[in-house]
Design a protein around this motif. Structure first.
Motif, PDB file in Angstrom:
ATOM      1  N   GLU A  32      34.466  70.949  38.337  1.00  0.00           N
ATOM      2  CA  GLU A  32      35.578  70.480  37.561  1.00  0.00           C
ATOM      3  C   GLU A  32      35.603  68.973  37.940  1.00  0.00           C
ATOM      4  O   GLU A  32      35.936  68.664  39.373  1.00  0.00           O
ATOM      5  N   THR A  41      42.174  70.638  28.174  1.00  0.00           N
ATOM      6  CA  THR A  41      42.613  71.116  26.850  1.00  0.00           C
ATOM      7  C   THR A  41      43.524  72.548  27.188  1.00  0.00           C
ATOM      8  O   THR A  41      44.548  72.875  26.734  1.00  0.00           O
ATOM      9  N   THR A  42      43.093  73.089  28.203  1.00  0.00           N
ATOM     10  CA  THR A  42      43.698  74.397  28.542  1.00  0.00           C
ATOM     11  C   THR A  42      45.051  74.205  28.906  1.00  0.00           C
ATOM     12  O   THR A  42      46.149  75.054  28.810  1.00  0.00           O
ATOM     13  N   SER A  45      47.500  73.618  25.937  1.00  0.00           N
ATOM     14  CA  SER A  45      47.399  74.686  25.073  1.00  0.00           C
ATOM     15  C   SER A  45      48.750  75.412  24.938  1.00  0.00           C
ATOM     16  O   SER A  45      49.688  75.418  25.717  1.00  0.00           O
ATOM     17  N   GLY A  48      48.388  80.897  23.168  1.00  0.00           N
ATOM     18  CA  GLY A  48      48.869  82.186  22.812  1.00  0.00           C
ATOM     19  C   GLY A  48      47.870  83.288  22.583  1.00  0.00           C
ATOM     20  O   GLY A  48      46.636  82.981  22.446  1.00  0.00           O
ATOM     21  N   ILE A 174      29.804  66.597  37.099  1.00  0.00           N
ATOM     22  CA  ILE A 174      28.351  66.517  36.864  1.00  0.00           C
ATOM     23  C   ILE A 174      27.859  65.494  36.157  1.00  0.00           C
ATOM     24  O   ILE A 174      28.388  65.187  35.057  1.00  0.00           O
ATOM     25  N   ARG A 343      40.820  78.607  19.955  1.00  0.00           N
ATOM     26  CA  ARG A 343      40.986  79.966  20.571  1.00  0.00           C
ATOM     27  C   ARG A 343      40.623  80.396  21.908  1.00  0.00           C
ATOM     28  O   ARG A 343      40.294  81.616  22.082  1.00  0.00           O
ATOM     29  N   GLY A 344      40.418  79.416  22.834  1.00  0.00           N
ATOM     30  CA  GLY A 344      39.817  79.753  23.929  1.00  0.00           C
ATOM     31  C   GLY A 344      40.471  80.602  24.932  1.00  0.00           C
ATOM     32  O   GLY A 344      39.923  81.255  25.613  1.00  0.00           O
ATOM     33  N   ILE A 345      41.747  80.529  24.670  1.00  0.00           N
ATOM     34  CA  ILE A 345      42.566  81.431  25.535  1.00  0.00           C
ATOM     35  C   ILE A 345      42.123  83.112  25.451  1.00  0.00           C
ATOM     36  O   ILE A 345      42.027  83.846  26.173  1.00  0.00           O
TER      37      ILE A 345
HETATM   38  C1  LIG Z   1      47.990  72.151  21.495  1.00  0.00           C
HETATM   39  C2  LIG Z   1      47.009  73.454  21.362  1.00  0.00           C
HETATM   40  C3  LIG Z   1      47.583  74.755  21.330  1.00  0.00           C
HETATM   41  C4  LIG Z   1      46.463  75.933  21.475  1.00  0.00           C
HETATM   42  N1  LIG Z   1      46.661  77.053  21.121  1.00  0.00           N
HETATM   43  C5  LIG Z   1      46.169  78.169  21.516  1.00  0.00           C
HETATM   44  C6  LIG Z   1      46.381  79.298  21.441  1.00  0.00           C
HETATM   45  O1  LIG Z   1      47.658  79.791  21.142  1.00  0.00           O
HETATM   46  N2  LIG Z   1      45.559  80.483  21.787  1.00  0.00           N
HETATM   47  C7  LIG Z   1      44.085  80.059  21.868  1.00  0.00           C
HETATM   48  O2  LIG Z   1      43.543  81.052  22.168  1.00  0.00           O
HETATM   49  N3  LIG Z   1      43.806  78.984  21.876  1.00  0.00           N
HETATM   50  C8  LIG Z   1      44.806  77.835  21.846  1.00  0.00           C
HETATM   51  N4  LIG Z   1      44.385  76.420  21.776  1.00  0.00           N
HETATM   52  C9  LIG Z   1      42.766  76.395  22.200  1.00  0.00           C
HETATM   53  C10 LIG Z   1      42.457  76.635  23.796  1.00  0.00           C
HETATM   54  O3  LIG Z   1      43.470  75.954  24.651  1.00  0.00           O
HETATM   55  C11 LIG Z   1      41.365  76.112  23.983  1.00  0.00           C
HETATM   56  O4  LIG Z   1      40.057  76.565  23.294  1.00  0.00           O
HETATM   57  C12 LIG Z   1      40.863  76.195  25.481  1.00  0.00           C
HETATM   58  O5  LIG Z   1      41.740  75.722  26.247  1.00  0.00           O
HETATM   59  C13 LIG Z   1      39.582  75.580  25.851  1.00  0.00           C
HETATM   60  O6  LIG Z   1      39.307  75.767  27.069  1.00  0.00           O
HETATM   61  P1  LIG Z   1      37.835  75.071  27.621  1.00  0.00           P
HETATM   62  O7  LIG Z   1      37.692  75.765  29.044  1.00  0.00           O
HETATM   63  O8  LIG Z   1      36.596  75.306  26.815  1.00  0.00           O
HETATM   64  O9  LIG Z   1      38.088  73.563  27.522  1.00  0.00           O
HETATM   65  P2  LIG Z   1      39.108  72.580  28.793  1.00  0.00           P
HETATM   66  O10 LIG Z   1      40.266  73.494  29.177  1.00  0.00           O
HETATM   67  O11 LIG Z   1      39.141  71.538  28.261  1.00  0.00           O
HETATM   68  O12 LIG Z   1      37.985  72.985  29.922  1.00  0.00           O
HETATM   69  C14 LIG Z   1      36.819  71.900  29.990  1.00  0.00           C
HETATM   70  C15 LIG Z   1      36.783  71.253  31.453  1.00  0.00           C
HETATM   71  O13 LIG Z   1      35.596  70.741  31.775  1.00  0.00           O
HETATM   72  C16 LIG Z   1      35.775  69.645  32.543  1.00  0.00           C
HETATM   73  N5  LIG Z   1      34.616  68.671  32.390  1.00  0.00           N
HETATM   74  C17 LIG Z   1      34.064  67.915  31.423  1.00  0.00           C
HETATM   75  N6  LIG Z   1      32.924  67.392  31.731  1.00  0.00           N
HETATM   76  C18 LIG Z   1      32.558  67.623  33.005  1.00  0.00           C
HETATM   77  C19 LIG Z   1      31.662  67.133  33.746  1.00  0.00           C
HETATM   78  N7  LIG Z   1      30.564  66.377  33.449  1.00  0.00           N
HETATM   79  N8  LIG Z   1      31.644  67.715  35.095  1.00  0.00           N
HETATM   80  C20 LIG Z   1      32.607  68.600  35.640  1.00  0.00           C
HETATM   81  N9  LIG Z   1      33.630  68.860  34.811  1.00  0.00           N
HETATM   82  C21 LIG Z   1      33.733  68.681  33.348  1.00  0.00           C
HETATM   83  C22 LIG Z   1      36.976  68.754  32.077  1.00  0.00           C
HETATM   84  O14 LIG Z   1      37.441  68.041  32.968  1.00  0.00           O
HETATM   85  C23 LIG Z   1      37.889  70.147  31.695  1.00  0.00           C
HETATM   86  O15 LIG Z   1      38.618  70.441  32.552  1.00  0.00           O
HETATM   87  C24 LIG Z   1      45.031  75.507  21.861  1.00  0.00           C
HETATM   88  C25 LIG Z   1      44.748  74.179  21.983  1.00  0.00           C
HETATM   89  C26 LIG Z   1      45.643  72.937  21.937  1.00  0.00           C
HETATM   90  C27 LIG Z   1      45.222  71.708  22.115  1.00  0.00           C
END
Ligand SMILES: Cc1cc2nc3c(=O)[nH]c(=O)nc-3n(C[C@H](O)[C@H](O)[C@H](O)COP(=O)(O)OP(=O)(O)OC[C@H]3O[C@@H](n4cnc5c(N)ncnc54)[C@H](O)[C@@H]3O)c2cc1C
Length: 386
Positions: A32, A41-42, A45, A48, A174, A343-345
Motif C-alpha cells: 500500500e 476511496t475506501t 466511502s 453501505g 509498486i 460498490r466495493g464495500i
Molecule cells: C462517497 C462514496 C460513497 C460510496 N458508497 C458506497 C457504498 O455505500 N457501498 C459500497 O459498496 N461502495 C460505496 N462506494 C464505493 C467503494 O467505497 C469503493 O468501491 C471501494 O472503496 C473501492 O475500494 P478499492 O480497494 O478498490 O480502492 P481504494 O480504497 O482506493 O484502494 C486502492 C488502494 O491502492 C493503493 N495504490 C494505488 N496505486 C498503488 C501502487 N502503485 N502501489 C501501492 N499501492 C497503490 C491506493 O493508495 C489505495 O489505498 C462509495 C465510494 C465513495 C467515494
C-alpha cells in the motif's frame, strides 16, 4: 502457488489478502503506497450495504459479503453496523420515470422495494424533516445499512490476514511490474524486486498499475464530490440514506448527528460519461458544485439550509461498460485484476474469494461469465474467454 503480490490496501486488496492467506503454501504480500490501509476511496466511502442488484451475480456477491461481515462481527471485532432505509426521491415527472425504471430493473433475488407517491412518504418512513410537498414519488428500500468506520472494516480483513502469515507493507508503492516472455515475473517496490503473481487492487489507480504490466482495462473513473454538514439544529434521528434522482446528490446521517453528502453527475451510461483520470490530480470541490449540492439537499430537507460545511473532499469511483466488476485473470499470465463499478464495500468479500479460487484452485468460479474481462469485445484472459 508460491508468492502473490497484491497492489493496493483498500477494501479490495485486504479482502484478497485475507482470502489468500487462509490457504496453505501461499506467501502473500500486500503493498500500500499510503501510510495507512483504506486511506483512499475506501476511507471516503459511505460504507453501505444494500440487498439489490440488476442481475443474480450482483445479488449473490452481496450476499457472500453480508455473510462474511456477519462472521467477522460475531468474532468480536470492532466493526459496528447501523441499519438504515435507503430512499430515492424524485421531484419531477421525469424523475418519477427514472424511479420506475430503477425498480423494474431490480433482480427478484434482492429484497423487495416499494414505490410510493410523495404524498405517501410519511406513511412508510419516519423522517419528519423531509419536505413531502417537494417530492413527486419515491423508491423505498428498507434493507440497507452502513459500517461506522472504514478503519475497523479494513482491519477486520488485514489483521486476520497478517495473523495467518501475510505481510502487509504500508508506505510502499509498486513502481513497476516485471514481465518476461509475456508472463509477469513480479513487481518493484522501493527499488526492490519481488517475485510472484500480481493482483492489481489499486482502485482508481488500476489503469496505471495495469499499464505497468502492459495490460489495458475497460475501466474509467467518475469524480465524486463530498461534503460533511453540521445541521443548524439537532435532527430528530440519524437520517436514512436519501438519493435525489434528478441531481444524483445523495446524503445520509452519521451517528454523530452530522450529514455526509456526495454527488456524482447522474448519467444513463456512467461509463460513457466517465474518463480515465489521474486520481493524484484532484481539484477540490468548486463553489458552484457545493452550492448545487446544498440546494439539492435543501429541496428535500429544508431544515438543513444554513448547515455548516465542516469538511469537503473529492474521490474517484470506477466505472465499467456494463456495470459489473472486472475480476480475475487477464490476457497477461501472472496478472490478475480486481476493478469495480463502485460498490466495493459490498463486493470486496466475494472478490477475495473469486481471486483466490482462480489463483489457487484454477477454478473460474460460477461468477466467471459476468465478471471476467473476456466478456468485453477486444479483451481476453489467459484462461480462454474471448
Ligand atoms: C462517497 C462514496 C460513497 C460510496 N458508497 C458506497 C457504498 O455505500 N457501498 C459500497 O459498496 N461502495 C460505496 N462506494 C464505493 C467503494 O467505497 C469503493 O468501491 C471501494 O472503496 C473501492 O475500494 P478499492 O480497494 O478498490 O480502492 P481504494 O480504497 O482506493 O484502494 C486502492 C488502494 O491502492 C493503493 N495504490 C494505488 N496505486 C498503488 C501502487 N502503485 N502501489 C501501492 N499501492 C497503490 C491506493 O493508495 C489505495 O489505498 C462509495 C465510494 C465513495 C467515494
Amino acid at each position: 502457488m508460491g508468492s502473490v503480490l497484491i497492489v493496493g490496501g483498500g477494501i479490495v486488496g485486504v479482502s484478497v489478502a485475507y482470502h489468500l492467506s487462509r490457504r496453505d503454501g501461499v506467501s502473500v504480500t500486500l503493498f500500500e503506497k499510503g501510510d495507512t490501509l483504506g486511506g483512499e476511496t475506501t476511507g471516503k466511502s459511505s460504507l453501505g450495504l444494500r440487498q439489490y442488484g440488476t442481475d443474480e451475480t450482483q445479488v449473490r456477491m452481496k450476499r457472500y459479503g453480508k455473510r462474511l461481515y456477519n462472521e467477522f462481527m460475531a468474532d468480536s471485532s470492532d466493526m459496528r453496523y447501523e441499519p438504515t432505509e435507503v430512499i430515492h426521491v424524485a421531484t419531477t415527472e421525469a424523475g418519477r420515470e427514472t424511479i420506475k425504471r430503477t425498480q423494474a430493473g431490480e433482480h427478484p433475488m434482492g429484497s423487495p422495494s416499494e414505490c410510493v407517491e410523495g404524498s405517501e412518504l410519511r406513511d412508510v418512513l419516519v423522517v419528519p424533516e423531509i419536505r413531502e410537498e417537494s417530492i413527486e414519488s419515491a423508491l423505498y428500500r428498507p434493507n440497507g445499512g452502513y459500517f461506522r468506520s472504514p478503519e475497523s472494516l479494513v482491519h477486520a480483513f488485514a489483521d486476520r490476514a497478517a495473523a495467518a502469515g501475510a505481510t502487509i507493507a504500508t508506505g510502499t508503492a509498486i513502481t513497476d511490474i516485471t514481465v518476461r516472455d509475456g508472463q509477469v515475473e513480479g513487481a518493484i517496490a522501493d527499488g526492490e524486486r519481488h517475485t510472484g503473481t500480481v493482483v492489481c487492487a489499486a482502485g482508481p489507480w488500476n489503469n496505471a498499475v495495469a499499464a505497468m504490466a502492459g495490460v489495458e482495462i475497460p475501466v474509467r473513473q467518475q469524480r465524486l464530490h463530498l461534503l460533511e454538514l453540521e445541521p443548524p439544529e439537532p435532527l430528530t434521528r440519524t437520517l436514512p440514506k436519501i438519493r435525489h434522482v434528478e441531481t444524483g446528490v445523495t446524503f445520509r446521517g452519521r451517528p454523530n448527528g452530522r450529514v455526509l453528502v456526495y454527488h456524482a453527475e447522474p448519467a444513463e451510461d456512467p461509463y460513457a460519461a466517465a474518463d480515465v483520470v489521474d486520481p493524484n490530480d484532484t481539484p477540490g470541490v468548486s463553489e458552484s458544485i457545493k452550492c448545487s449540492m446544498l440546494e439539492s439537499v435543501e429541496t428535500v430537507m429544508p431544515v438543513l439550509s444554513g448547515a455548516e460545511v465542516v469538511h469537503e473532499d473529492v474521490a474517484h469511483t470506477s466505472r465499467t461498460p456494463d456495470g459489473n466488476p472486472i475480476i480475475g485473470w487477464t490476457e497477461r499470465p501472472g496478472f490478475t485484476i480486481a476493478a469495480l463499478h463502485s460498490r466495493g464495500i459490498q463486493y470486496a468479500p466475494a472478490i477475495g474469494d473469486i481471486v483466490t479460487r482462480q489463483l489457487i484452485d484454477d477454478d473460474p468460479t460460477g461468477y466467471y461469465a459476468d465478471v471476467s474481462i473476456g466478456r468485453f469485445d477486444g479483451y481476453a484472459d489467459s484462461h480462454g474467454a474471448r
